[in-house]
Design a protein around this motif. Sequence first.
Motif, PDB file in Angstrom:
ATOM      1  N   THR A 260       0.823  -1.208   0.000  1.00 48.06           N
ATOM      2  CA  THR A 260       0.000   0.000   0.000  1.00 48.06           C
ATOM      3  C   THR A 260       0.853   1.253   0.000  1.00 48.06           C
ATOM      4  OG1 THR A 260      -1.675  -1.148   1.330  1.00 48.06           O
ATOM      5  CG2 THR A 260      -1.830   1.246   1.237  1.00 48.06           C
ATOM      6  N   ARG A 261       0.441   2.239  -0.798  1.00 48.74           N
ATOM      7  CA  ARG A 261       0.988   3.593  -0.688  1.00 48.74           C
ATOM      8  C   ARG A 261      -0.139   4.522  -0.230  1.00 48.74           C
ATOM      9  NH1 ARG A 261       3.886   5.221  -6.273  1.00 48.74           N
ATOM     10  NH2 ARG A 261       1.750   4.946  -7.019  1.00 48.74           N
ATOM     11  N   LEU A 262       0.207   5.508   0.604  1.00 51.63           N
ATOM     12  CA  LEU A 262      -0.758   6.540   0.990  1.00 51.63           C
ATOM     13  C   LEU A 262      -0.509   7.765   0.130  1.00 51.63           C
ATOM     14  CD1 LEU A 262      -1.913   7.548   4.538  1.00 51.63           C
ATOM     15  CD2 LEU A 262      -1.264   9.320   2.903  1.00 51.63           C
ATOM     16  N   ILE A 263      -1.544   8.191  -0.593  1.00 55.23           N
ATOM     17  CA  ILE A 263      -1.443   9.374  -1.443  1.00 55.23           C
ATOM     18  C   ILE A 263      -2.436  10.428  -0.983  1.00 55.23           C
ATOM     19  CG2 ILE A 263      -0.821   7.894  -3.398  1.00 55.23           C
ATOM     20  CD1 ILE A 263      -3.642   8.715  -4.586  1.00 55.23           C
ATOM     21  N   THR A 264      -2.181  11.670  -1.379  1.00 55.90           N
ATOM     22  CA  THR A 264      -3.162  12.743  -1.204  1.00 55.90           C
ATOM     23  C   THR A 264      -3.310  13.471  -2.534  1.00 55.90           C
ATOM     24  OG1 THR A 264      -1.569  14.457  -0.544  1.00 55.90           O
ATOM     25  CG2 THR A 264      -2.485  13.052   1.214  1.00 55.90           C
ATOM     26  N   ALA A 265      -4.436  14.162  -2.685  1.00 61.09           N
ATOM     27  CA  ALA A 265      -4.694  14.916  -3.911  1.00 61.09           C
ATOM     28  C   ALA A 265      -5.715  15.996  -3.622  1.00 61.09           C
ATOM     29  CB  ALA A 265      -5.195  13.998  -5.022  1.00 61.09           C
ATOM     30  N   LYS A 266      -5.845  16.936  -4.535  1.00 60.76           N
ATOM     31  CA  LYS A 266      -6.911  17.923  -4.471  1.00 60.76           C
ATOM     32  C   LYS A 266      -8.225  17.275  -4.901  1.00 60.76           C
ATOM     33  CE  LYS A 266      -4.055  22.041  -5.307  1.00 60.76           C
ATOM     34  NZ  LYS A 266      -3.820  23.204  -6.207  1.00 60.76           N
ATOM     35  N   PRO A 267      -9.359  17.878  -4.557  1.00 57.99           N
ATOM     36  CA  PRO A 267     -10.651  17.260  -4.898  1.00 57.99           C
ATOM     37  C   PRO A 267     -10.891  17.075  -6.388  1.00 57.99           C
ATOM     38  CG  PRO A 267     -10.955  18.894  -3.157  1.00 57.99           C
ATOM     39  CD  PRO A 267      -9.539  19.034  -3.638  1.00 57.99           C
ATOM     40  N   ASP A 268     -10.124  17.759  -7.227  1.00 54.54           N
ATOM     41  CA  ASP A 268     -10.260  17.538  -8.673  1.00 54.54           C
ATOM     42  C   ASP A 268      -9.293  16.474  -9.184  1.00 54.54           C
ATOM     43  OD1 ASP A 268      -7.833  18.841  -8.573  1.00 54.54           O
ATOM     44  OD2 ASP A 268      -8.424  20.518  -9.873  1.00 54.54           O
ATOM     45  N   GLY A 269      -8.539  15.854  -8.281  1.00 49.96           N
ATOM     46  CA  GLY A 269      -7.598  14.804  -8.661  1.00 49.96           C
ATOM     47  C   GLY A 269      -6.209  15.284  -9.021  1.00 49.96           C
ATOM     48  N   SER A 270      -5.979  16.575  -8.960  1.00 52.95           N
ATOM     49  CA  SER A 270      -4.671  17.119  -9.309  1.00 52.95           C
ATOM     50  C   SER A 270      -3.737  17.139  -8.102  1.00 52.95           C
ATOM     51  CB  SER A 270      -4.825  18.534  -9.873  1.00 52.95           C
ATOM     52  OG  SER A 270      -5.312  19.424  -8.870  1.00 52.95           O
ATOM     53  N   ASP A 271      -2.472  17.485  -8.354  1.00 50.95           N
ATOM     54  CA  ASP A 271      -1.453  17.630  -7.312  1.00 50.95           C
ATOM     55  C   ASP A 271      -1.366  16.387  -6.431  1.00 50.95           C
ATOM     56  OD1 ASP A 271       0.558  18.732  -5.781  1.00 50.95           O
ATOM     57  OD2 ASP A 271      -0.789  19.962  -4.562  1.00 50.95           O
ATOM     58  N   ILE A 272      -1.150  15.245  -7.071  1.00 51.23           N
ATOM     59  CA  ILE A 272      -1.036  13.986  -6.334  1.00 51.23           C
ATOM     60  C   ILE A 272       0.316  13.915  -5.634  1.00 51.23           C
ATOM     61  CG2 ILE A 272      -0.949  11.472  -6.547  1.00 51.23           C
ATOM     62  CD1 ILE A 272      -2.822  11.730  -8.939  1.00 51.23           C
ATOM     63  N   ARG A 273       0.307  13.580  -4.348  1.00 50.05           N
ATOM     64  CA  ARG A 273       1.525  13.428  -3.560  1.00 50.05           C
ATOM     65  C   ARG A 273       1.555  12.020  -2.967  1.00 50.05           C
ATOM     66  NH1 ARG A 273       0.444  19.053  -0.149  1.00 50.05           N
ATOM     67  NH2 ARG A 273       0.314  20.419  -1.988  1.00 50.05           N
ATOM     68  N   VAL A 274       2.696  11.371  -3.045  1.00 45.16           N
ATOM     69  CA  VAL A 274       2.860  10.038  -2.449  1.00 45.16           C
ATOM     70  C   VAL A 274       3.501  10.241  -1.079  1.00 45.16           C
ATOM     71  CG1 VAL A 274       3.753   7.714  -2.753  1.00 45.16           C
ATOM     72  CG2 VAL A 274       3.117   9.069  -4.756  1.00 45.16           C
ATOM     73  N   VAL A 275       2.675  10.371  -0.069  1.00 43.44           N
ATOM     74  CA  VAL A 275       3.143  10.710   1.278  1.00 43.44           C
ATOM     75  C   VAL A 275       3.873   9.535   1.922  1.00 43.44           C
ATOM     76  CG1 VAL A 275       2.412  11.493   3.563  1.00 43.44           C
ATOM     77  CG2 VAL A 275       1.255  12.370   1.515  1.00 43.44           C
ATOM     78  N   ILE A 276       3.326   8.325   1.772  1.00 40.23           N
ATOM     79  CA  ILE A 276       4.002   7.113   2.264  1.00 40.23           C
ATOM     80  C   ILE A 276       4.305   6.245   1.045  1.00 40.23           C
ATOM     81  CG2 ILE A 276       3.871   5.107   3.766  1.00 40.23           C
ATOM     82  CD1 ILE A 276       1.931   6.575   5.521  1.00 40.23           C
ATOM     83  N   PRO A 277       5.552   6.257   0.577  1.00 43.47           N
ATOM     84  CA  PRO A 277       5.878   5.557  -0.671  1.00 43.47           C
ATOM     85  C   PRO A 277       6.420   4.149  -0.505  1.00 43.47           C
ATOM     86  CG  PRO A 277       7.677   7.004  -0.076  1.00 43.47           C
ATOM     87  CD  PRO A 277       6.640   7.148   1.018  1.00 43.47           C
ATOM     88  N   ASN A 278       6.692   3.709   0.750  1.00 46.84           N
ATOM     89  CA  ASN A 278       7.466   2.476   0.922  1.00 46.84           C
ATOM     90  C   ASN A 278       6.639   1.192   0.861  1.00 46.84           C
ATOM     91  OD1 ASN A 278       6.147   2.403   3.378  1.00 46.84           O
ATOM     92  ND2 ASN A 278       7.993   2.394   4.651  1.00 46.84           N
TER      93      ASN A 278
END
Length: 422
Positions: A260-278
């Motif tokens: 599993t990776r934990l990601i975040t994004a804006k409500p339109d799906g943009s600016d995806i960040r992989v906060v927990i990548p391991n």
Amino acid sequence: MFHVNRRGFLQFGLASAALTAAGRPALTADKPTQYPPTRVITKGPRHHWFGYYDKLQFDPSSRFVLGMEVPFEHRSPAADDIIKIGLVDLEDNDRWTELDQSIAWNWQQGCMLQWIPGEKSKILWNDRDGDRFVCRILDVETGNGRTIPHPIYSVSPDGKTAVTPDFRRIADVRPGYGYTGLKDPYTDDLAPEETGIFRVDLDTGESKLIISLADIAKIGEIPNSQPGIKHYFNHLLFSPNGERFIALHRWRYPNGSRLTRLITAKPDGSDIRVVIPNGYASHFIWRDPQHILSQSKNYLGNPNWGDFLFEDRDNGILEEVGHGVLDGGGHLSYLPGNEWILNDTYPKGAERMQIPHLYHVESGKRIDIGKFHLPKEYTGEWRVDTHPRFSPNSQYVCIDSPHQNEGRQLHLIDISEVIHSS
């Protein structure tokens, strides 16, 4: 079709009755006197529960408690198995009022039943209507209801938008978290372009695919990538200000294991960040719009699962919280004000005790608020995690747990003295 159409049956405008402390005691093992008062607020022969820990179970007044009712346990739901939607009035001898029903549910998260943020009397939940999953919205004060032609998972703080994964996909790869009744049309596609995370407008009912599984599979590095891994999303949660949301990007290997990776994004799906990548992310909660408390491992010298604070950025690890004190496998949430973390445990020891607890962030002190025995027949897909949920006034915690010979029921723990005395 909605089953409630009479007006004002909850009597929101009437003076509240005195809060009753009467009730059947919860089943605990030699309950010590230091545990806070606990009572069971539902009763058999039918079974009652709520599900996940990050949904609004209490109304804004902390008087009404949502729940679901079912006549059986210890098997997977069939497509035509109905659960009843209802609520408990804590100021009227824990009276249960049936509201409606659903045929789109699972044991771990129910049907996404919850109060709509910012609304005093409106709730929503998922259901199935013909060949699609839908969302029902009901005003419990007036009895007026409507249907959104798409299911939901997490609702924005202003109550106007929802984000959701594909429950057909989840049912295919992780039984117990999706819904039966509809097959995944992309079951043979490991990372389809046509499905993923959808944004749903709760006013208009319009939905839009904002992050596809094909897209997320191409972002960043996939730990331990192998041929045949099957991608899916689960566990979404809006930030406190509604400007971003969390999602778990998971992939299942041919042998059934998953990372599993934990990601975040804006409500339109943009600016995806992989906060927990391991590849190691599990239960999580927003602390504030910039920080996330999540369970992970292999961080900061700890090879075991623990509770880590992350900044909302790529590879956002900051610090470990409550090492050796706060359970590293429970379901986390912050009480209002962020002074306390509410958590629980999976069954511990030969007696299979589940232990909901509070963790005082500043002092690092943990206070257990009960012990609840989970019989061994509650395992796998139909286990009963306590999934502790707090009331808006921070007076109560409600959990799911079996009670004597009545099956799973809702238990109410009064934590007011714990919070005020510490």
